[in-house]
Design a protein around this motif. Structure first.
Motif, PDB file in Angstrom:
ATOM      1  N   LYS A 121      -8.416  22.866  47.523  1.00  0.00           N
ATOM      2  CA  LYS A 121      -8.259  24.265  47.905  1.00  0.00           C
ATOM      3  C   LYS A 121      -9.214  25.150  47.105  1.00  0.00           C
ATOM      4  N   THR A 122      -9.569  26.267  47.712  1.00  0.00           N
ATOM      5  CA  THR A 122     -10.331  27.299  47.017  1.00  0.00           C
ATOM      6  C   THR A 122      -9.377  28.446  46.733  1.00  0.00           C
ATOM      7  N   GLU A 123      -9.424  28.930  45.503  1.00  0.00           N
ATOM      8  CA  GLU A 123      -8.475  29.947  45.057  1.00  0.00           C
ATOM      9  C   GLU A 123      -9.222  31.092  44.389  1.00  0.00           C
ATOM     10  N   THR A 124      -8.760  32.305  44.612  1.00  0.00           N
ATOM     11  CA  THR A 124      -9.323  33.474  43.945  1.00  0.00           C
ATOM     12  C   THR A 124      -8.409  33.834  42.785  1.00  0.00           C
ATOM     13  N   GLN A 125      -9.015  33.983  41.612  1.00  0.00           N
ATOM     14  CA  GLN A 125      -8.266  34.352  40.417  1.00  0.00           C
ATOM     15  C   GLN A 125      -8.770  35.693  39.910  1.00  0.00           C
ATOM     16  N   TYR A 126      -7.850  36.466  39.342  1.00  0.00           N
ATOM     17  CA  TYR A 126      -8.185  37.783  38.813  1.00  0.00           C
ATOM     18  C   TYR A 126      -7.845  37.823  37.323  1.00  0.00           C
ATOM     19  N   TYR A 127      -8.755  38.376  36.545  1.00  0.00           N
ATOM     20  CA  TYR A 127      -8.599  38.473  35.102  1.00  0.00           C
ATOM     21  C   TYR A 127      -8.761  39.928  34.676  1.00  0.00           C
ATOM     22  N   ILE A 128      -8.049  40.313  33.623  1.00  0.00           N
ATOM     23  CA  ILE A 128      -8.183  41.665  33.088  1.00  0.00           C
ATOM     24  C   ILE A 128      -9.135  41.627  31.909  1.00  0.00           C
ATOM     25  N   ASN A 129     -10.021  42.600  31.861  1.00  0.00           N
ATOM     26  CA  ASN A 129     -11.031  42.712  30.818  1.00  0.00           C
ATOM     27  C   ASN A 129     -10.348  42.829  29.444  1.00  0.00           C
ATOM     28  N   PRO A 130     -10.677  41.929  28.511  1.00  0.00           N
ATOM     29  CA  PRO A 130     -10.039  41.962  27.187  1.00  0.00           C
ATOM     30  C   PRO A 130     -10.410  43.179  26.346  1.00  0.00           C
ATOM     31  N   VAL A 131     -11.385  43.938  26.760  1.00  0.00           N
ATOM     32  CA  VAL A 131     -11.701  45.184  26.061  1.00  0.00           C
ATOM     33  C   VAL A 131     -10.523  46.149  26.182  1.00  0.00           C
ATOM     34  N   TYR A 132      -9.828  46.102  27.306  1.00  0.00           N
ATOM     35  CA  TYR A 132      -8.739  47.036  27.572  1.00  0.00           C
ATOM     36  C   TYR A 132      -7.355  46.472  27.222  1.00  0.00           C
ATOM     37  N   PHE A 133      -7.094  45.230  27.607  1.00  0.00           N
ATOM     38  CA  PHE A 133      -5.826  44.556  27.317  1.00  0.00           C
ATOM     39  C   PHE A 133      -6.159  43.114  26.960  1.00  0.00           C
ATOM     40  N   PHE A 134      -5.460  42.579  25.963  1.00  0.00           N
ATOM     41  CA  PHE A 134      -5.750  41.202  25.551  1.00  0.00           C
ATOM     42  C   PHE A 134      -4.458  40.469  25.243  1.00  0.00           C
ATOM     43  N   ALA A 135      -4.300  39.284  25.815  1.00  0.00           N
ATOM     44  CA  ALA A 135      -3.129  38.440  25.583  1.00  0.00           C
ATOM     45  C   ALA A 135      -3.590  37.205  24.817  1.00  0.00           C
ATOM     46  N   GLY A 136      -3.287  37.155  23.550  1.00  0.00           N
ATOM     47  CA  GLY A 136      -3.649  35.997  22.746  1.00  0.00           C
ATOM     48  C   GLY A 136      -4.385  36.399  21.487  1.00  0.00           C
ATOM     49  N   LYS A 137      -4.926  35.395  20.824  1.00  0.00           N
ATOM     50  CA  LYS A 137      -5.667  35.614  19.581  1.00  0.00           C
ATOM     51  C   LYS A 137      -7.142  35.269  19.719  1.00  0.00           C
ATOM     52  N   TRP A 138      -7.459  34.357  20.611  1.00  0.00           N
ATOM     53  CA  TRP A 138      -8.801  33.796  20.690  1.00  0.00           C
ATOM     54  C   TRP A 138      -9.492  34.194  21.987  1.00  0.00           C
ATOM     55  N   LEU A 139     -10.669  34.772  21.864  1.00  0.00           N
ATOM     56  CA  LEU A 139     -11.484  35.103  23.032  1.00  0.00           C
ATOM     57  C   LEU A 139     -12.210  33.831  23.458  1.00  0.00           C
ATOM     58  N   ASN A 140     -11.924  33.342  24.658  1.00  0.00           N
ATOM     59  CA  ASN A 140     -12.534  32.086  25.095  1.00  0.00           C
ATOM     60  C   ASN A 140     -13.860  32.329  25.825  1.00  0.00           C
ATOM     61  N   TYR A 141     -14.572  31.229  26.087  1.00  0.00           N
ATOM     62  CA  TYR A 141     -15.886  31.300  26.728  1.00  0.00           C
ATOM     63  C   TYR A 141     -15.810  31.938  28.111  1.00  0.00           C
ATOM     64  N   ASN A 142     -14.816  31.542  28.901  1.00  0.00           N
ATOM     65  CA  ASN A 142     -14.708  32.069  30.268  1.00  0.00           C
ATOM     66  C   ASN A 142     -14.566  33.581  30.268  1.00  0.00           C
TER      67      ASN A 142
END
Length: 175
Positions: A121-142
């Motif tokens: 399957k092909t899937e569309t994913q949406y991400y929020i810019n970590p400049v504005y909101f960030f969930a976690g401790k580590w900024l990953n490559y993606n």
């Protein structure tokens, strides 16, 4: 408990870390180790967003997956990305309004859109810019490469160099 041993296995030094949950001056250590969404002073949402757009992006930020900023939901033990129909339901607006809102946020680089193949399957994913909101401790490559334009304005040079150097090395290995 952490300990340091000599060659025969005897303890040379040890220390025990304890957590104080209440301090007379500082108060109660609130929600330790709970998943949190971070917002950073000086990196607020653009001021020209409407109040409803601001509220909608805030609501979506509460659905982010820790460590990836993926807008998602839980289905049993699995984490799945939200599509626009699910976002519309979550935001209490129509699917047409949701699509228009998401497209405006993509144009503003507040949300990033990625199309991936998951199995057949092909899937569309949406991400929020970590400049504005960030969930976690580590900024990953993606996340870095999805929002590179904005992150390059705030990250130290050595971090940008490291991400780009690692990418170049990975590309060399693949060729």
């Amino acid at each position: 408990m952490q300990a340091e041993f000599d060659s025969s296995g005897r303890i040379l030094k040890s220390n025990k870390k304890t957590i104080t949950y209440f301090d007379d001056e500082q108060g109660y250590l609130f929600r330790l180790n709970k998943e949190a969404i971070k917002v950073f002073k000086g990196c607020g949402l653009p001021r020209d967003l409407t109040e409803s757009e601001t509220a909608r992006i805030y609501r979506l930020s509460l659905t982010m997956h820790k460590g990836s900023n993926l807008i998602c939901y839980r289905s049993g033990n699995a984490v799945k990305s939200m599509n626009t129909t699910m976002m519309a339901h979550h935001l209490y607006i129509s699917e047409r309004q949701t699509t228009a809102f998401i497209n405006r946020m993509i144009d503003r680089r507040i949300i990033g859109k990625v199309t991936v193949s998951v199995g057949d399957k092909t899937e569309t994913q949406y991400y929020i810019n970590p400049v504005y909101f960030f969930a976690g401790k580590w900024l990953n490559y993606n996340l870095y490469f999805l929002f590179k334009h904005d992150l390059d304005q705030i990250l130290p040079k050595w971090v940008k160099d490291k991400f780009n150097q690692d990418l170049a090395q990975k590309q060399q290995v693949q060729t």
